[in-house]
Design a protein around this motif. Structure first.
Motif, PDB file in Angstrom:
ATOM      1  N   LEU A 151      23.479  46.681  69.268  1.00 52.88           N
ATOM      2  CA  LEU A 151      23.497  46.558  67.807  1.00 52.88           C
ATOM      3  C   LEU A 151      24.642  45.660  67.353  1.00 52.88           C
ATOM      4  O   LEU A 151      24.488  44.853  66.438  1.00 52.88           O
ATOM      5  CB  LEU A 151      23.580  47.932  67.151  1.00 52.88           C
ATOM      6  N   GLN A 152      25.783  45.779  68.000  1.00 52.16           N
ATOM      7  CA  GLN A 152      26.920  44.924  67.658  1.00 52.16           C
ATOM      8  C   GLN A 152      26.594  43.458  67.934  1.00 52.16           C
ATOM      9  O   GLN A 152      26.964  42.578  67.163  1.00 52.16           O
ATOM     10  CB  GLN A 152      28.151  45.348  68.450  1.00 52.16           C
ATOM     11  N   SER A 153      25.871  43.195  69.001  1.00 51.80           N
ATOM     12  CA  SER A 153      25.551  41.806  69.360  1.00 51.80           C
ATOM     13  C   SER A 153      24.574  41.158  68.376  1.00 51.80           C
ATOM     14  O   SER A 153      24.416  39.945  68.374  1.00 51.80           O
ATOM     15  CB  SER A 153      24.982  41.736  70.781  1.00 51.80           C
ATOM     16  N   MET A 154      23.923  41.961  67.527  1.00 52.83           N
ATOM     17  CA  MET A 154      23.005  41.394  66.538  1.00 52.83           C
ATOM     18  C   MET A 154      23.754  40.640  65.449  1.00 52.83           C
ATOM     19  O   MET A 154      23.158  39.859  64.717  1.00 52.83           O
ATOM     20  CB  MET A 154      22.132  42.488  65.927  1.00 52.83           C
ATOM     21  N   ASP A 155      25.043  40.864  65.344  1.00 48.62           N
ATOM     22  CA  ASP A 155      25.921  40.089  64.478  1.00 48.62           C
ATOM     23  C   ASP A 155      25.370  39.899  63.064  1.00 48.62           C
ATOM     24  O   ASP A 155      25.261  38.787  62.571  1.00 48.62           O
ATOM     25  CB  ASP A 155      26.214  38.735  65.130  1.00 48.62           C
ATOM     26  N   MET A 195      13.285  28.872  77.565  1.00 50.45           N
ATOM     27  CA  MET A 195      12.824  29.963  76.739  1.00 50.45           C
ATOM     28  C   MET A 195      12.790  31.237  77.569  1.00 50.45           C
ATOM     29  O   MET A 195      12.426  31.222  78.732  1.00 50.45           O
ATOM     30  CB  MET A 195      11.458  29.632  76.176  1.00 50.45           C
ATOM     31  N   ILE A 196      13.140  32.352  76.969  1.00 50.71           N
ATOM     32  CA  ILE A 196      13.201  33.623  77.664  1.00 50.71           C
ATOM     33  C   ILE A 196      11.839  34.300  77.597  1.00 50.71           C
ATOM     34  O   ILE A 196      11.222  34.353  76.542  1.00 50.71           O
ATOM     35  CB  ILE A 196      14.279  34.523  77.048  1.00 50.71           C
ATOM     36  N   ALA A 197      11.368  34.806  78.721  1.00 50.62           N
ATOM     37  CA  ALA A 197      10.082  35.499  78.769  1.00 50.62           C
ATOM     38  C   ALA A 197      10.117  36.758  77.917  1.00 50.62           C
ATOM     39  O   ALA A 197      11.167  37.336  77.698  1.00 50.62           O
ATOM     40  CB  ALA A 197       9.745  35.851  80.220  1.00 50.62           C
ATOM     41  N   SER A 198       8.947  37.195  77.461  1.00 49.80           N
ATOM     42  CA  SER A 198       8.899  38.356  76.578  1.00 49.80           C
ATOM     43  C   SER A 198       9.175  39.658  77.327  1.00 49.80           C
ATOM     44  O   SER A 198       9.538  40.645  76.718  1.00 49.80           O
ATOM     45  CB  SER A 198       7.545  38.439  75.876  1.00 49.80           C
ATOM     46  N   ARG A 199       8.993  39.692  78.645  1.00 49.86           N
ATOM     47  CA  ARG A 199       9.274  40.904  79.411  1.00 49.86           C
ATOM     48  C   ARG A 199      10.524  40.701  80.242  1.00 49.86           C
ATOM     49  O   ARG A 199      10.467  40.258  81.368  1.00 49.86           O
ATOM     50  CB  ARG A 199       8.099  41.255  80.318  1.00 49.86           C
ATOM     51  N   GLN A 200      11.663  40.996  79.661  1.00 47.64           N
ATOM     52  CA  GLN A 200      12.935  40.937  80.376  1.00 47.64           C
ATOM     53  C   GLN A 200      13.279  42.365  80.803  1.00 47.64           C
ATOM     54  O   GLN A 200      12.846  43.324  80.196  1.00 47.64           O
ATOM     55  CB  GLN A 200      14.046  40.433  79.452  1.00 47.64           C
ATOM     56  N   THR A 201      14.079  42.496  81.831  1.00 49.42           N
ATOM     57  CA  THR A 201      14.534  43.823  82.200  1.00 49.42           C
ATOM     58  C   THR A 201      15.657  44.241  81.273  1.00 49.42           C
ATOM     59  O   THR A 201      16.306  43.412  80.640  1.00 49.42           O
ATOM     60  CB  THR A 201      15.042  43.871  83.656  1.00 49.42           C
ATOM     61  N   TYR A 202      15.883  45.513  81.189  1.00 47.07           N
ATOM     62  CA  TYR A 202      16.945  46.081  80.363  1.00 47.07           C
ATOM     63  C   TYR A 202      18.283  45.436  80.712  1.00 47.07           C
ATOM     64  O   TYR A 202      19.035  45.021  79.847  1.00 47.07           O
ATOM     65  CB  TYR A 202      16.958  47.590  80.599  1.00 47.07           C
ATOM     66  N   GLY A 203      18.580  45.339  81.997  1.00 45.60           N
ATOM     67  CA  GLY A 203      19.852  44.767  82.426  1.00 45.60           C
ATOM     68  C   GLY A 203      19.990  43.307  82.031  1.00 45.60           C
ATOM     69  O   GLY A 203      21.050  42.874  81.599  1.00 45.60           O
ATOM     70  N   GLN A 204      18.913  42.537  82.140  1.00 41.54           N
ATOM     71  CA  GLN A 204      18.957  41.126  81.750  1.00 41.54           C
ATOM     72  C   GLN A 204      19.188  41.003  80.248  1.00 41.54           C
ATOM     73  O   GLN A 204      19.975  40.185  79.805  1.00 41.54           O
ATOM     74  CB  GLN A 204      17.657  40.431  82.126  1.00 41.54           C
ATOM     75  N   ALA A 205      18.501  41.821  79.470  1.00 43.95           N
ATOM     76  CA  ALA A 205      18.660  41.761  78.015  1.00 43.95           C
ATOM     77  C   ALA A 205      20.076  42.132  77.627  1.00 43.95           C
ATOM     78  O   ALA A 205      20.680  41.514  76.755  1.00 43.95           O
ATOM     79  CB  ALA A 205      17.674  42.699  77.338  1.00 43.95           C
ATOM     80  N   ARG A 206      20.609  43.168  78.248  1.00 41.23           N
ATOM     81  CA  ARG A 206      21.966  43.596  77.940  1.00 41.23           C
ATOM     82  C   ARG A 206      22.968  42.512  78.288  1.00 41.23           C
ATOM     83  O   ARG A 206      23.873  42.213  77.527  1.00 41.23           O
ATOM     84  CB  ARG A 206      22.270  44.885  78.704  1.00 41.23           C
ATOM     85  N   ALA A 207      22.790  41.884  79.440  1.00 43.30           N
ATOM     86  CA  ALA A 207      23.715  40.850  79.879  1.00 43.30           C
ATOM     87  C   ALA A 207      23.642  39.628  78.962  1.00 43.30           C
ATOM     88  O   ALA A 207      24.646  38.968  78.736  1.00 43.30           O
ATOM     89  CB  ALA A 207      23.399  40.444  81.313  1.00 43.30           C
ATOM     90  N   THR A 262      24.555  61.322  82.285  1.00 46.59           N
ATOM     91  CA  THR A 262      24.977  59.946  82.523  1.00 46.59           C
ATOM     92  C   THR A 262      24.002  58.959  81.886  1.00 46.59           C
ATOM     93  O   THR A 262      24.417  57.938  81.333  1.00 46.59           O
ATOM     94  CB  THR A 262      25.114  59.672  84.034  1.00 46.59           C
ATOM     95  N   ALA A 263      22.709  59.281  81.921  1.00 45.73           N
ATOM     96  CA  ALA A 263      21.706  58.423  81.272  1.00 45.73           C
ATOM     97  C   ALA A 263      21.942  58.386  79.761  1.00 45.73           C
ATOM     98  O   ALA A 263      21.830  57.331  79.135  1.00 45.73           O
ATOM     99  CB  ALA A 263      20.299  58.918  81.586  1.00 45.73           C
ATOM    100  N   TRP A 264      22.287  59.545  79.167  1.00 47.99           N
ATOM    101  CA  TRP A 264      22.571  59.599  77.729  1.00 47.99           C
ATOM    102  C   TRP A 264      23.800  58.751  77.395  1.00 47.99           C
ATOM    103  O   TRP A 264      23.800  57.987  76.448  1.00 47.99           O
ATOM    104  CB  TRP A 264      22.776  61.032  77.261  1.00 47.99           C
ATOM    105  N   LYS A 265      24.841  58.892  78.212  1.00 48.42           N
ATOM    106  CA  LYS A 265      26.062  58.122  77.981  1.00 48.42           C
ATOM    107  C   LYS A 265      25.770  56.624  78.055  1.00 48.42           C
ATOM    108  O   LYS A 265      26.202  55.852  77.202  1.00 48.42           O
ATOM    109  CB  LYS A 265      27.131  58.519  78.999  1.00 48.42           C
ATOM    110  N   GLU A 266      25.017  56.205  79.049  1.00 47.38           N
ATOM    111  CA  GLU A 266      24.651  54.797  79.202  1.00 47.38           C
ATOM    112  C   GLU A 266      23.823  54.328  77.997  1.00 47.38           C
ATOM    113  O   GLU A 266      24.035  53.237  77.477  1.00 47.38           O
ATOM    114  CB  GLU A 266      23.858  54.594  80.500  1.00 47.38           C
ATOM    115  N   ALA A 267      22.901  55.172  77.544  1.00 44.66           N
ATOM    116  CA  ALA A 267      22.052  54.822  76.402  1.00 44.66           C
ATOM    117  C   ALA A 267      22.878  54.634  75.131  1.00 44.66           C
ATOM    118  O   ALA A 267      22.675  53.673  74.388  1.00 44.66           O
ATOM    119  CB  ALA A 267      20.993  55.897  76.193  1.00 44.66           C
ATOM    120  N   THR A 268      23.834  55.529  74.876  1.00 45.94           N
ATOM    121  CA  THR A 268      24.626  55.424  73.647  1.00 45.94           C
ATOM    122  C   THR A 268      25.571  54.225  73.699  1.00 45.94           C
ATOM    123  O   THR A 268      25.728  53.516  72.703  1.00 45.94           O
ATOM    124  CB  THR A 268      25.414  56.711  73.366  1.00 45.94           C
ATOM    125  N   MET A 269      26.172  53.975  74.843  1.00 48.22           N
ATOM    126  CA  MET A 269      27.069  52.817  74.960  1.00 48.22           C
ATOM    127  C   MET A 269      26.284  51.517  74.805  1.00 48.22           C
ATOM    128  O   MET A 269      26.711  50.600  74.109  1.00 48.22           O
ATOM    129  CB  MET A 269      27.813  52.844  76.299  1.00 48.22           C
TER     130      MET A 269
END
Length: 121
Positions: A85-89, A1-13, A72-79
């Motif tokens: 959202l796409q991964s929510m399928d 089971m995945i912990a409720s506090r994941q890092t942004y990078g872990q969630a994205r991956a 660069t932060a904005w670009k990363e945020a939008t990508m």
């Protein structure tokens, strides 16, 4: 089971999905704000941006990412928003919200991307 506090990078991956639970990003310096910084003599320190996701529960980024500037932060945020959202399928249903909040190392908001799914009236 995945912990409720994941890092942004872990969630994205892992392409994790979450539902809204508004939790303040907090104040002051974020934990580990300088972890991994280029703090060697003669090396400039790049600003660290934190990417917090709110969808079902708060996914607070406590590591951040060194990026050269706000653009660069904005670009990363939008990508990342598009990818997550796409991964929510198709599971992002009317009546739900999703939010990505980008903050600096002092928890000051830089950008917010807020997506709301609604049924037409």
């Amino acid at each position: 089971m995945i912990a409720s506090r994941q890092t942004y990078g872990q969630a994205r991956a892992l392409n994790l999905t979450f539902q809204v639970s508004l939790v303040p990003a907090g104040t002051g310096v974020a934990p580990n704000a300088l972890a991994g910084s280029s703090m060697l003599p003669g090396h400039p320190v790049m600003p660290r941006s934190f990417f917090n996701v709110y969808h079902d529960r708060a996914l607070i980024d406590d590591e951040g990412e060194e990026l050269p500037d706000k653009h660069t932060a904005w670009k990363e945020a939008t990508m990342t928003t598009g990818q997550m959202l796409q991964s929510m399928d198709g599971s992002f249903l009317p009546g739900t919200e999703w939010r990505l909040e980008v903050t600096d190392e002092f928890a000051n908001p830089l950008y917010v991307i807020h997506v709301i799914a609604e049924k037409p009236r």
